[in-house]
Design a protein around this motif. Structure first.
Motif: not given
Length: 251
Positions: A122, A124, A138-139, A141, A144, A146, A150, A153
């Motif tokens: 992430y 920002r 799609y992020v 992380e 989780g 954020y 998000t 993973d």
């Protein structure tokens, strides 16, 4: 594995250099060699645990040949791996002669609303720019924590192959997830590995569909050591590092 390539490259270029200092902070770890060359790597504080957060070698590492620490890059002990990657970065980055400067954010400004963007980790500031492009995002992380786009993973295999442009945190080199992540990026037109932990060795990433490596060159080693040992993060390191990028040949 990519880490094997990085270890081999660093060992070949070590030239008998010794460890002069090691600082393991809550944000980053910094290794300085006896010629002043220094490298950074992210410290996985939340994953250390009560035992893995301690090194039996503590107090005896200064003066060692740097190759003895470089080999730690492949350890399953995440703290040793962190120290190893920082040492690898110290060696490899000291030999970089050709590089670009500028913010990696410029690479994502031209995304379109029909693009799909993926980010492993992430960042920002990058996400704020991507949002303005209208690209589907799609992020991935692990924590989780954020909001918005998000996803966990473990969903990488589901969504990353759909992404046109991907940014991957350099910390994936430390925890050895980088090879699997790159396998999922075969369909992407652009792939960037980003952050102070990124090892700027285009040779190690040739053939993996990586476009550019964007990391940090330590230009004020003493300042970097101070910031790291006092718990500083990326922003506090800005006066000690220069953000650079290296193109991967063939891209």
């Amino acid at each position: 594995m990519i880490i094997d390539k990085l270890i081999d490259i660093a060992n070949e270029r070590s030239n008998g250099r010794k460890i002069k200092d090691i600082r393991i902070g809550v944000g980053y770890t910094c290794v300085m060699l006896d010629d002043g060359s220094s490298g950074l790597a992210y410290t996985f504080v939340n994953e250390l645990g009560p035992c893995c957060g301690q090194l039996e070698e503590a107090g005896s590492m200064i003066g060692r040949d740097c190759t003895s620490v470089i080999s730690w890059g492949k350890k399953d002990n995440i703290l040793k791996s962190t120290v190893g990657v920082a040492a690898i970065n110290a060696v490899i980055h000291s030999g970089i002669q050709e590089y670009e400067t500028g913010n990696i954010i410029n690479e994502v400004k031209n995304l379109n609303s029909y693009d799909t963007f993926g980010m492993v980790g992430y960042f920002r500031p990058i996400i704020n720019v991507v949002k303005q492009t209208g690209a589907k995002t799609y992020v991935f992380e692990r924590s989780g924590k954020y909001e918005g786009t998000t996803v966990p993973d473990w969903a990488i295999e589901m969504y990353l192959p759909q992404c046109d442009v991907v940014i991957i945190t350099g910390t994936a080199i430390i925890n050895k997830t980088i090879d699997h992540i790159l396998e999922m990026c075969k369909n992407a037109r652009e792939v960037y590995i980003v952050g102070p932990s990124t090892t700027m060795s285009y040779e190690a990433f040739e053939g993996y569909n990586v476009t550019k490596l964007a990391g940090s060159l330590v230009v004020e080693p003493k300042k970097a050591l101070e910031v790291v040992s006092q718990g500083g993060g990326t922003m506090m390191l800005k006066d000690a590092i220069k953000n650079i990028s290296v193109k991967v040949k063939g891209k």
